[in-house]
Design a protein around this motif. Structure first.
Motif, PDB file in Angstrom:
ATOM      1  N   ASP A  98       0.853  -1.189   0.000  1.00  0.00           N
ATOM      2  CA  ASP A  98       0.000   0.000   0.000  1.00  0.00           C
ATOM      3  C   ASP A  98       0.891   1.243   0.000  1.00  0.00           C
ATOM      4  O   ASP A  98       1.496   1.576   1.023  1.00  0.00           O
ATOM      5  N   ALA A 100       0.044   4.384  -0.209  1.00  0.00           N
ATOM      6  CA  ALA A 100      -0.555   5.588   0.347  1.00  0.00           C
ATOM      7  C   ALA A 100      -0.752   5.527   1.852  1.00  0.00           C
ATOM      8  O   ALA A 100      -1.224   6.504   2.444  1.00  0.00           O
ATOM      9  N   ARG A 113       6.748   1.677  -0.189  1.00  0.00           N
ATOM     10  CA  ARG A 113       7.021   3.100   0.025  1.00  0.00           C
ATOM     11  C   ARG A 113       8.503   3.412  -0.042  1.00  0.00           C
ATOM     12  O   ARG A 113       8.888   4.573  -0.248  1.00  0.00           O
ATOM     13  N   TYR A 118       4.477   7.818  -3.542  1.00  0.00           N
ATOM     14  CA  TYR A 118       3.083   7.943  -3.987  1.00  0.00           C
ATOM     15  C   TYR A 118       2.748   9.373  -4.415  1.00  0.00           C
ATOM     16  O   TYR A 118       2.163   9.598  -5.489  1.00  0.00           O
ATOM     17  N   LYS A 119       3.101  10.345  -3.633  1.00  0.00           N
ATOM     18  CA  LYS A 119       2.770  11.733  -3.951  1.00  0.00           C
ATOM     19  C   LYS A 119       3.527  12.231  -5.175  1.00  0.00           C
ATOM     20  O   LYS A 119       3.001  13.032  -5.960  1.00  0.00           O
ATOM     21  N   MET A 122       1.669  11.037  -8.178  1.00  0.00           N
ATOM     22  CA  MET A 122       0.482  11.850  -8.426  1.00  0.00           C
ATOM     23  C   MET A 122       0.845  13.159  -9.121  1.00  0.00           C
ATOM     24  O   MET A 122       0.162  13.585 -10.061  1.00  0.00           O
ATOM     25  N   PRO A 129      -6.029  10.413  -6.100  1.00  0.00           N
ATOM     26  CA  PRO A 129      -5.565   9.400  -5.121  1.00  0.00           C
ATOM     27  C   PRO A 129      -5.653   7.969  -5.641  1.00  0.00           C
ATOM     28  O   PRO A 129      -4.685   7.208  -5.539  1.00  0.00           O
ATOM     29  N   ASN A 130      -6.809   7.593  -6.227  1.00  0.00           N
ATOM     30  CA  ASN A 130      -6.957   6.219  -6.705  1.00  0.00           C
ATOM     31  C   ASN A 130      -6.028   5.927  -7.879  1.00  0.00           C
ATOM     32  O   ASN A 130      -5.403   4.864  -7.951  1.00  0.00           O
ATOM     33  N   ILE A 133      -2.459   5.441  -6.676  1.00  0.00           N
ATOM     34  CA  ILE A 133      -2.199   4.132  -6.070  1.00  0.00           C
ATOM     35  C   ILE A 133      -2.051   3.064  -7.144  1.00  0.00           C
ATOM     36  O   ILE A 133      -1.128   2.237  -7.101  1.00  0.00           O
ATOM     37  N   SER A 136       1.242   3.557  -8.959  1.00  0.00           N
ATOM     38  CA  SER A 136       2.367   3.149  -8.108  1.00  0.00           C
ATOM     39  C   SER A 136       2.515   1.633  -8.097  1.00  0.00           C
ATOM     40  O   SER A 136       3.635   1.108  -8.164  1.00  0.00           O
ATOM     41  N   PRO A 166      -3.478  -2.471  -0.912  1.00  0.00           N
ATOM     42  CA  PRO A 166      -4.312  -1.268  -0.768  1.00  0.00           C
ATOM     43  C   PRO A 166      -5.795  -1.615  -0.758  1.00  0.00           C
ATOM     44  O   PRO A 166      -6.208  -2.721  -1.121  1.00  0.00           O
TER      45      PRO A 166
END
Length: 244
Positions: A98, A100, A113, A118-119, A122, A129-130, A133, A136, A166
């Motif tokens: 996951d 996020a 991570r 993740y950011k 984006m 957000p979806n 994810i 990623s 996730p």
């Protein structure tokens, strides 16, 4: 003389020397025959290049992929599994997929991570957000062969590999990354998918059937053993599911 007469009365026959020699010769022939058969079997295995089963056997850990809707309690469920492995001296390996999640209540041996930000994904791909994810996971899946090789090097030291995923169930229903991850695991290790259900929310027949349909879609897409785990049974009982 008295001993001979007692033996005659009790009808006990004393074996002669010749019979004992015959029995010994028969036993020696049988043992020789067994040894000949073993030698023939060993020769045939050598000709076929067949090794003994124990020499080439390598134990592999069981992969448990925990999936489910967002908020169903996957991370909490996995945390309890990790605590159980530690309390029972079961050799476990934990993986977090996951990207996020802010914090996890357990230590992950492999964490997405650490590889994918993740950011940053984006911002770079201008995603929500979806979408961030899913992207990623797609990026991480391109290097998933390295994850498999890391687990293979520790295979004889592990009993289970626990994988947290996730809450976006689309990853395992139609996304490419879900298929890559499950197929990579299943082609190398015995793999089980655990579908976690929110029991209080599933009390509604509509939500319950929706969860069942999602579970069936994952079952038929992955072609892997599927275990349904009814979570949060301390809030609501799962008797309705047993009746259905």
């Amino acid at each position: 003389m008295e001993i001979d007469s007692e033996l005659e009365k009790s009808n006990v026959k004393v074996p002669e020397e010749g019979t004992s020699m015959q029995m010994d010769s028969q036993e020696s022939l049988e043992t020789k025959g067994d040894s000949d058969e073993k030698e023939k079997l060993a020769d045939s295995m050598d000709r076929l290049n067949i090794e003994s089963p124990s020499s080439g056997f390598k134990r592999k850990p069981v992969i448990i992929i925990v999936v489910g809707m967002a908020g169903s309690g996957k991370t909490t469920f996995l945390h309890r599994l990790v605590c159980h492995t530690q309390a029972s001296n079961i050799r476990g390996y934990v993986m977090n997929l996951d990207p996020a999640v802010m914090t996890i209540p357990f230590g992950a041996n492999i964490d997405i991570r650490d590889t994918v930000k993740y950011k940053e994904v984006m911002k770079q791909f201008n995603l929500g957000p979806n979408g961030g994810i899913l992207t990623s996971l797609n990026l991480f899946a391109t290097k998933f062969d390295e994850v498999i090789s890391v687990i293979e090097r520790r295979a004889d030291q592990l009993d289970y590999v626990l994988v947290d995923t996730p809450g976006q169930i689309e990853i395992f229903t139609w996304s490419a990354s879900g298929a890559i991850i499950t197929e990579a695991f299943a082609s190398t290790f015995p793999t089980v998918v655990t579908y976690v259900m929110d029991t209080p929310r599933s009390a509604s027949p509509v939500t319950f059937m929706s969860n069942m349909l999602y579970a069936c879609s994952i079952l038929y897409k992955t072609r892997l053993p599927l275990v349904l785990a009814f979570n949060k049974t301390d809030v609501a009982q799962h008797q309705f599911a047993l009746e259905v």
